[in-house]
Design a protein around this motif. Sequence first.
Motif, PDB file in Angstrom:
ATOM      1  N   UNK A  40       0.833  -1.201   0.000  1.00 47.86           N
ATOM      2  CA  UNK A  40       0.000   0.000   0.000  1.00 47.86           C
ATOM      3  C   UNK A  40       0.868   1.251   0.000  1.00 47.86           C
ATOM      4  N   UNK A  41       0.554   2.172  -0.897  1.00 41.75           N
ATOM      5  CA  UNK A  41       1.239   3.448  -0.947  1.00 41.75           C
ATOM      6  C   UNK A  41       2.486   3.512  -1.791  1.00 41.75           C
ATOM      7  N   UNK A  42       2.987   2.370  -2.252  1.00 42.28           N
ATOM      8  CA  UNK A  42       4.240   2.394  -3.002  1.00 42.28           C
ATOM      9  C   UNK A  42       4.097   3.044  -4.378  1.00 42.28           C
ATOM     10  N   UNK A  43       2.908   2.976  -4.971  1.00 45.57           N
ATOM     11  CA  UNK A  43       2.748   3.570  -6.298  1.00 45.57           C
ATOM     12  C   UNK A  43       2.396   5.055  -6.236  1.00 45.57           C
ATOM     13  N   UNK A  44       1.954   5.530  -5.080  1.00 44.30           N
ATOM     14  CA  UNK A  44       1.635   6.945  -4.856  1.00 44.30           C
ATOM     15  C   UNK A  44       0.445   7.447  -5.671  1.00 44.30           C
ATOM     16  N   UNK A  45      -0.191   6.580  -6.447  1.00 45.98           N
ATOM     17  CA  UNK A  45      -1.419   6.924  -7.171  1.00 45.98           C
ATOM     18  C   UNK A  45      -2.380   5.755  -7.012  1.00 45.98           C
ATOM     19  N   UNK A  46      -3.676   5.988  -7.159  1.00 47.86           N
ATOM     20  CA  UNK A  46      -4.623   4.873  -7.059  1.00 47.86           C
ATOM     21  C   UNK A  46      -4.326   3.794  -8.092  1.00 47.86           C
ATOM     22  N   UNK A  47      -4.449   2.558  -7.670  1.00 49.23           N
ATOM     23  CA  UNK A  47      -4.143   1.423  -8.543  1.00 49.23           C
ATOM     24  C   UNK A  47      -4.952   1.459  -9.828  1.00 49.23           C
ATOM     25  N   UNK A  90      16.472  13.114   5.083  1.00 51.88           N
ATOM     26  CA  UNK A  90      15.762  13.620   3.917  1.00 51.88           C
ATOM     27  C   UNK A  90      16.061  12.888   2.629  1.00 51.88           C
ATOM     28  N   UNK A  91      16.977  11.934   2.666  1.00 50.42           N
ATOM     29  CA  UNK A  91      17.392  11.233   1.456  1.00 50.42           C
ATOM     30  C   UNK A  91      16.463  10.064   1.137  1.00 50.42           C
ATOM     31  N   UNK A  92      16.392   9.732  -0.132  1.00 50.55           N
ATOM     32  CA  UNK A  92      15.574   8.616  -0.591  1.00 50.55           C
ATOM     33  C   UNK A  92      16.021   7.318   0.073  1.00 50.55           C
ATOM     34  N   UNK A  93      15.107   6.370   0.273  1.00 49.83           N
ATOM     35  CA  UNK A  93      15.507   5.069   0.830  1.00 49.83           C
ATOM     36  C   UNK A  93      16.645   4.393   0.075  1.00 49.83           C
ATOM     37  N   UNK A  94      16.850   4.707  -1.198  1.00 48.06           N
ATOM     38  CA  UNK A  94      17.982   4.146  -1.930  1.00 48.06           C
ATOM     39  C   UNK A  94      19.292   4.443  -1.195  1.00 48.06           C
ATOM     40  N   UNK A  95      19.456   5.685  -0.716  1.00 43.71           N
ATOM     41  CA  UNK A  95      20.652   6.048   0.039  1.00 43.71           C
ATOM     42  C   UNK A  95      20.734   5.232   1.328  1.00 43.71           C
ATOM     43  N   UNK A 129      14.082   7.811  -8.828  1.00 44.30           N
ATOM     44  CA  UNK A 129      13.628   7.276  -7.552  1.00 44.30           C
ATOM     45  C   UNK A 129      12.290   7.908  -7.180  1.00 44.30           C
ATOM     46  N   UNK A 130      11.644   7.349  -6.170  1.00 38.37           N
ATOM     47  CA  UNK A 130      10.374   7.915  -5.731  1.00 38.37           C
ATOM     48  C   UNK A 130      10.539   9.322  -5.191  1.00 38.37           C
ATOM     49  N   UNK A 131      11.569   9.551  -4.377  1.00 35.45           N
ATOM     50  CA  UNK A 131      11.764  10.872  -3.802  1.00 35.45           C
ATOM     51  C   UNK A 131      12.237  11.859  -4.859  1.00 35.45           C
ATOM     52  N   UNK A 132      13.041  11.384  -5.807  1.00 37.66           N
ATOM     53  CA  UNK A 132      13.440  12.248  -6.905  1.00 37.66           C
ATOM     54  C   UNK A 132      12.259  12.660  -7.761  1.00 37.66           C
ATOM     55  N   UNK A 133      11.354  11.719  -8.013  1.00 38.03           N
ATOM     56  CA  UNK A 133      10.150  12.034  -8.778  1.00 38.03           C
ATOM     57  C   UNK A 133       9.274  13.017  -8.004  1.00 38.03           C
ATOM     58  N   UNK A 220      22.738  -1.257  -5.963  1.00 39.95           N
ATOM     59  CA  UNK A 220      21.449  -0.913  -5.387  1.00 39.95           C
ATOM     60  C   UNK A 220      20.462  -0.685  -6.522  1.00 39.95           C
ATOM     61  N   UNK A 221      19.229  -1.093  -6.300  1.00 40.20           N
ATOM     62  CA  UNK A 221      18.169  -0.856  -7.270  1.00 40.20           C
ATOM     63  C   UNK A 221      16.895  -0.525  -6.509  1.00 40.20           C
ATOM     64  N   UNK A 222      16.546   0.746  -6.483  1.00 40.30           N
ATOM     65  CA  UNK A 222      15.291   1.157  -5.875  1.00 40.30           C
ATOM     66  C   UNK A 222      14.684   2.310  -6.667  1.00 40.30           C
ATOM     67  N   UNK A 223      14.358   2.071  -7.921  1.00 41.38           N
ATOM     68  CA  UNK A 223      13.670   3.109  -8.685  1.00 41.38           C
ATOM     69  C   UNK A 223      12.200   3.179  -8.288  1.00 41.38           C
ATOM     70  N   UNK A 224      11.536   4.213  -8.754  1.00 43.34           N
ATOM     71  CA  UNK A 224      10.095   4.295  -8.585  1.00 43.34           C
ATOM     72  C   UNK A 224       9.481   3.030  -9.192  1.00 43.34           C
ATOM     73  N   UNK A 225       8.814   2.181  -8.392  1.00 45.31           N
ATOM     74  CA  UNK A 225       8.365   0.891  -8.921  1.00 45.31           C
ATOM     75  C   UNK A 225       7.350   1.017 -10.047  1.00 45.31           C
ATOM     76  N   UNK A 226       6.530   2.060 -10.023  1.00 42.75           N
ATOM     77  CA  UNK A 226       5.549   2.218 -11.096  1.00 42.75           C
ATOM     78  C   UNK A 226       6.246   2.509 -12.423  1.00 42.75           C
TER      79      UNK A 226
END
Length: 498
Positions: A40-47, A90-95, A129-133, A220-226
């Motif tokens: 839940x919440x990983x896509x940041x938009x409704x499924x 404040x850094x993305x989880x990738x860091x 990344x999600x935070x970059x987006x 490391x690989x943690x791009x925006x999953x969507x």
Amino acid sequence: MDFEPIAVVGRGCVLPGALDPDTFWANIAAGRTSLSPAPAGRWRVPRRWVMGSVDDCADRTWTEVAGYVEGFESVFDPRGFAVGPQEISGLDPLFHWVLYGARQALAEAGRSGPLPRGGLVLGNLSYPTQTGAAFAEHVWLSEQRPELRDALLRGARRTRPDARNRFSSGLPAVFAARALGLGAGAWSLDAACASSLYAVKLACDRLHDGSADVMLAGAVSRPDPLYLHVGFCALSATSRTGRSRPLRQEADGLVHGEGAGFVALMRLADARAAGAPVFGVIRGAGLSNDGRGAGLVGPSGEGQVRAMRLAYEAAGVAPESVGLVECHATGTPVGDAVEARAAAEVFGAADDVPIGSVKANVGHLLASAGMAGLLKVLGALGAGVRPATPGAGRPLELLSGTPLRVLTEPEEWTGARRAAVSAFGFGGTNAHLVVDHPDVPGRAGVPRPPARRRAGAAAAQNRAPVAVVAIGARVGDGASAEDLRRAGLGGERRGPAP
């Protein structure tokens, strides 16, 4: 060619279903899969906004299944680094994954505190990344659509995301080196899905040339999953059924995942002298690049064969001495078939070569794929077990009549424990490692004398400046470096070479 043996003295990971290497191996040994729908919440938009069908997937995805990391926030402690927690928060989880996995590997190796002669090579694809987006959205919407910005941020933080997240390609490595006190420097590379093993090879090079005494290699690989879901569906690379079935006739595409993995490396002689734990010994590594071929996603068997043969030439051992091959095998019919033919050519003189792919367990982790394979192999070497690749189905027909055999059940590892790991990436980046159990004897005379190593270290610290006295280039239909200069700086168009 001599390859001074390199010891794996520490491991670290953030992987689907596992936040430490021992748990990861336990999952592999038990045949568990760690694929699931999006949390839940990983896509940041409704499924419903982004789900489509195989026949109607423009800017959509037909599946939400992937290998996701969950529960990391509950175990990550930002304290104890050479930078304060406020710099990290404040850094993305990738860091955060890089800091956590790298520190875990160093701790297992017994190497903590500042390491003036320690360094890091990090494989990291330049995906958003999600935070970059979120930062990009905030900047654009603040200027163009403030009311939409407020709607999107409702329920989330209303302040601008940390601007450092724009630099998600190279900054994670540099930041980790500063946070961990690595004085020999750090840098990132992008060799697509072969990035992990490229990082290992280049870290070994630094140990070989004496410019470092301890090296971290990882990815490391943690791009925006969507972004990945939609992108891989657009490439028609994603499994239509949401199942990861590498090396199987029923395979219909890959299932991507996310994660990070690290190994701490030392020269074998130094590791033993220091009493460091040794989880495996890297005997040889081979890299190659295909150049012009069948296209971005069309692998070249010739390039894969070249990388594998280079690894065995460096190690000074025969391919048929290997007792387990961890294949790249992503579950795409074309890619798996090319790899099967290439491996059959290299290992053709063997009687029996058990093979497998960790992607059946955690999905395709892109930049981190090779590191997941290496951690699996290290676990197998230590346990004396060749693990099964889960997923019922029929092995590829191409394997019939070859010594290659997909493991469907775990087996006791009898005889000398020597394994190999392959990783092949978009655009033809190919890598292959030969890894031994610590008790497998190597070739006599391969380690360099201590005096040579000291000389190498001294030279690394006192290198004279090197002058560039001439340049040449042939890019597109240009014929010289001057043509390249006019194209790059003057805007002249240069088409592709015939």
